[in-house]
Design a protein around this motif. Structure first.
Motif, PDB file in Angstrom:
ATOM      1  N   PRO A  71      16.079 -99.979  24.199  1.00  0.00           N
ATOM      2  CA  PRO A  71      14.994 -99.246  24.589  1.00  0.00           C
ATOM      3  C   PRO A  71      13.905 -98.891  23.176  1.00  0.00           C
ATOM      4  O   PRO A  71      12.607 -98.962  23.461  1.00  0.00           O
ATOM      5  N   ASN A  72      14.599 -98.763  22.253  1.00  0.00           N
ATOM      6  CA  ASN A  72      13.816 -98.270  21.218  1.00  0.00           C
ATOM      7  C   ASN A  72      13.256 -99.350  20.187  1.00  0.00           C
ATOM      8  O   ASN A  72      12.820 -99.260  19.304  1.00  0.00           O
ATOM      9  N   GLN A  73      13.666-100.723  20.723  1.00  0.00           N
ATOM     10  CA  GLN A  73      13.303-101.770  20.026  1.00  0.00           C
ATOM     11  C   GLN A  73      11.875-102.397  20.699  1.00  0.00           C
ATOM     12  O   GLN A  73      12.149-102.634  21.903  1.00  0.00           O
ATOM     13  N   ALA A  74      11.085-102.911  19.959  1.00  0.00           N
ATOM     14  CA  ALA A  74       9.885-103.584  20.533  1.00  0.00           C
ATOM     15  C   ALA A  74      10.308-105.136  20.817  1.00  0.00           C
ATOM     16  O   ALA A  74      10.938-105.667  19.971  1.00  0.00           O
ATOM     17  N   VAL A  75       9.377-105.638  21.831  1.00  0.00           N
ATOM     18  CA  VAL A  75       9.632-107.238  21.914  1.00  0.00           C
ATOM     19  C   VAL A  75       8.537-107.710  21.000  1.00  0.00           C
ATOM     20  O   VAL A  75       7.319-107.581  21.108  1.00  0.00           O
ATOM     21  N   GLN A  76       8.777-108.735  20.367  1.00  0.00           N
ATOM     22  CA  GLN A  76       8.033-109.362  19.568  1.00  0.00           C
ATOM     23  C   GLN A  76       6.961-110.068  20.207  1.00  0.00           C
ATOM     24  O   GLN A  76       7.011-110.546  21.426  1.00  0.00           O
ATOM     25  N   GLY A  77       5.600-110.437  19.549  1.00  0.00           N
ATOM     26  CA  GLY A  77       4.663-111.178  20.062  1.00  0.00           C
ATOM     27  C   GLY A  77       3.640-110.472  20.553  1.00  0.00           C
ATOM     28  O   GLY A  77       3.556-109.176  20.295  1.00  0.00           O
ATOM     29  N   CYS A  78       2.634-111.066  21.246  1.00  0.00           N
ATOM     30  CA  CYS A  78       1.499-110.385  21.746  1.00  0.00           C
ATOM     31  C   CYS A  78       1.831-109.219  22.661  1.00  0.00           C
ATOM     32  O   CYS A  78       2.723-109.086  23.527  1.00  0.00           O
ATOM     33  N   ASP A  79       1.120-108.044  22.540  1.00  0.00           N
ATOM     34  CA  ASP A  79       1.512-106.787  23.510  1.00  0.00           C
ATOM     35  C   ASP A  79       1.287-107.032  25.035  1.00  0.00           C
ATOM     36  O   ASP A  79       2.247-106.761  25.804  1.00  0.00           O
ATOM     37  N   VAL A  80       0.447-107.680  25.211  1.00  0.00           N
ATOM     38  CA  VAL A  80      -0.185-108.180  26.662  1.00  0.00           C
ATOM     39  C   VAL A  80      -0.724-109.478  26.616  1.00  0.00           C
ATOM     40  O   VAL A  80      -1.396-109.785  25.714  1.00  0.00           O
ATOM     41  N   LEU A  81      -0.179-110.409  27.482  1.00  0.00           N
ATOM     42  CA  LEU A  81      -1.119-111.702  27.513  1.00  0.00           C
ATOM     43  C   LEU A  81      -1.560-111.580  29.064  1.00  0.00           C
ATOM     44  O   LEU A  81      -0.839-111.453  30.357  1.00  0.00           O
ATOM     45  N   ALA A  82      -2.817-111.889  29.311  1.00  0.00           N
ATOM     46  CA  ALA A  82      -3.387-112.002  30.551  1.00  0.00           C
ATOM     47  C   ALA A  82      -4.326-113.408  30.602  1.00  0.00           C
ATOM     48  O   ALA A  82      -4.663-113.985  29.507  1.00  0.00           O
ATOM     49  N   PHE A  83      -4.379-114.091  31.865  1.00  0.00           N
ATOM     50  CA  PHE A  83      -4.771-115.356  32.059  1.00  0.00           C
ATOM     51  C   PHE A  83      -5.834-115.367  33.155  1.00  0.00           C
ATOM     52  O   PHE A  83      -6.065-114.705  34.232  1.00  0.00           O
ATOM     53  N   ARG A  84      -6.871-116.498  32.954  1.00  0.00           N
ATOM     54  CA  ARG A  84      -7.718-116.796  33.745  1.00  0.00           C
ATOM     55  C   ARG A  84      -7.678-118.293  34.094  1.00  0.00           C
ATOM     56  O   ARG A  84      -8.145-119.076  33.404  1.00  0.00           O
ATOM     57  N   LEU A  85      -6.631-118.668  34.881  1.00  0.00           N
ATOM     58  CA  LEU A  85      -5.986-120.119  34.849  1.00  0.00           C
ATOM     59  C   LEU A  85      -6.959-121.101  35.652  1.00  0.00           C
ATOM     60  O   LEU A  85      -6.841-122.134  35.464  1.00  0.00           O
ATOM     61  N   ARG A  86      -7.779-120.386  36.565  1.00  0.00           N
ATOM     62  CA  ARG A  86      -8.900-121.326  37.480  1.00  0.00           C
ATOM     63  C   ARG A  86     -10.008-121.346  36.471  1.00  0.00           C
ATOM     64  O   ARG A  86     -11.167-122.622  37.001  1.00  0.00           O
ATOM     65  N   ALA A  87     -10.422-120.962  35.432  1.00  0.00           N
ATOM     66  CA  ALA A  87     -11.493-121.254  34.643  1.00  0.00           C
ATOM     67  C   ALA A  87     -11.292-122.736  33.993  1.00  0.00           C
ATOM     68  O   ALA A  87     -10.175-123.137  34.024  1.00  0.00           O
TER      69      ALA A  87
END
Length: 236
Positions: free
Chosen positions: A84-100
């Motif tokens: 619980p107190n350990q962060a996951v590495q990498g981007c905080d959030v990833l969001a996509f517009r896959l149809r663009a």
């Protein structure tokens, strides 16, 4: 929303960021109401204040991109913590517009502050540039999680590892309303060399709000169970 509605919403968002909705229902049925909150507190929710604030900002940002700006946010990273107190590495959030054409990947770097911090914008910029250098690793993480349950969407995300896409740089600053200072953005602008969309979310008494939101999250499975009984079909 009034105060109770806001806390219920934040609690629901926090809970679903840590546990799959179906898993919440299973936990609720298995443990019963008295033990659910204790399970979440011990096994899912962080106890470290700084980690809680960071997770709160990430959950809020995910909701902003998913529910308000209508980006595709297929994976909630907080569900995949080892501790619980350990962060996951990498981007905080990833969001996509896959149809663009070409597809667009939004990379929001999130910083949450309950105290005045004039350097938080610059810090966010440095963190963003760092994660962008290893963006394919974060996209691969999303791809691998989707392969487990959403093969069709996984194929679209997986193509990004081989085909061109655009990157949308975002910084989201979740800040205590009464301790905000516009010089944060001025200092960020001074170091930014590429276009970045900056969102500032100012909330009253942020430190107290985060604590109350986690308390509401502990009660979220009960609310979900009541809602499920009242409405047989759920889109969540």
């Amino acid at each position: 929303m009034d105060d109770d509605e806001l806390l219920a919403y934040l609690g629901h968002e926090l809970a679903r960021n840590y546990v799959q909705p179906g898993a919440l229902a299973a936990i609720f049925d298995d443990l019963g109401v008295p033990l659910v909150a204790n399970y979440l507190r011990k096994n899912k929710f962080p106890t470290d204040v700084s980690v809680r604030h960071g997770d709160f900002g990430e959950a809020l940002t995910g909701a902003l991109f998913r529910r308000v700006r209508r980006w595709c946010v297929p994976v909630l990273k907080l569900r995949y913590k080892h501790r619980p107190n350990q962060a996951v590495q990498g981007c905080d959030v990833l969001a996509f517009r896959l149809r663009a054409d070409p597809p667009v990947v939004a990379v929001p770097e999130v910083k949450t502050r309950s105290a005045k911090d004039l350097g938080v914008g610059r810090e966010a910029h440095e963190s963003l540039e760092s994660v962008l250098q290893r963006l394919d690793e974060s996209i691969s993480f999303v791809f691998e999680r989707l392969v487990e349950n959403h093969n069709a969407l996984a194929k679209h995300v997986g193509r990004l590892l081989m085909e061109p896409y655009e990157v949308a740089r975002h910084i989201v600053l979740v800040h205590d309303r009464d301790r905000w200072d516009d010089r944060v953005v001025e200092r960020l602008v001074a170091v930014a060399s590429q276009p970045i969309e900056v969102t500032v979310i100012r909330l009253p008494e942020l430190k107290d709000l985060v604590q109350r939101a986690y308390t509401a999250a502990e009660a979220s499975p009960r609310r979900a169970a009541v809602a499920a009984q009242q409405e047989p079909v759920s889109n969540d």
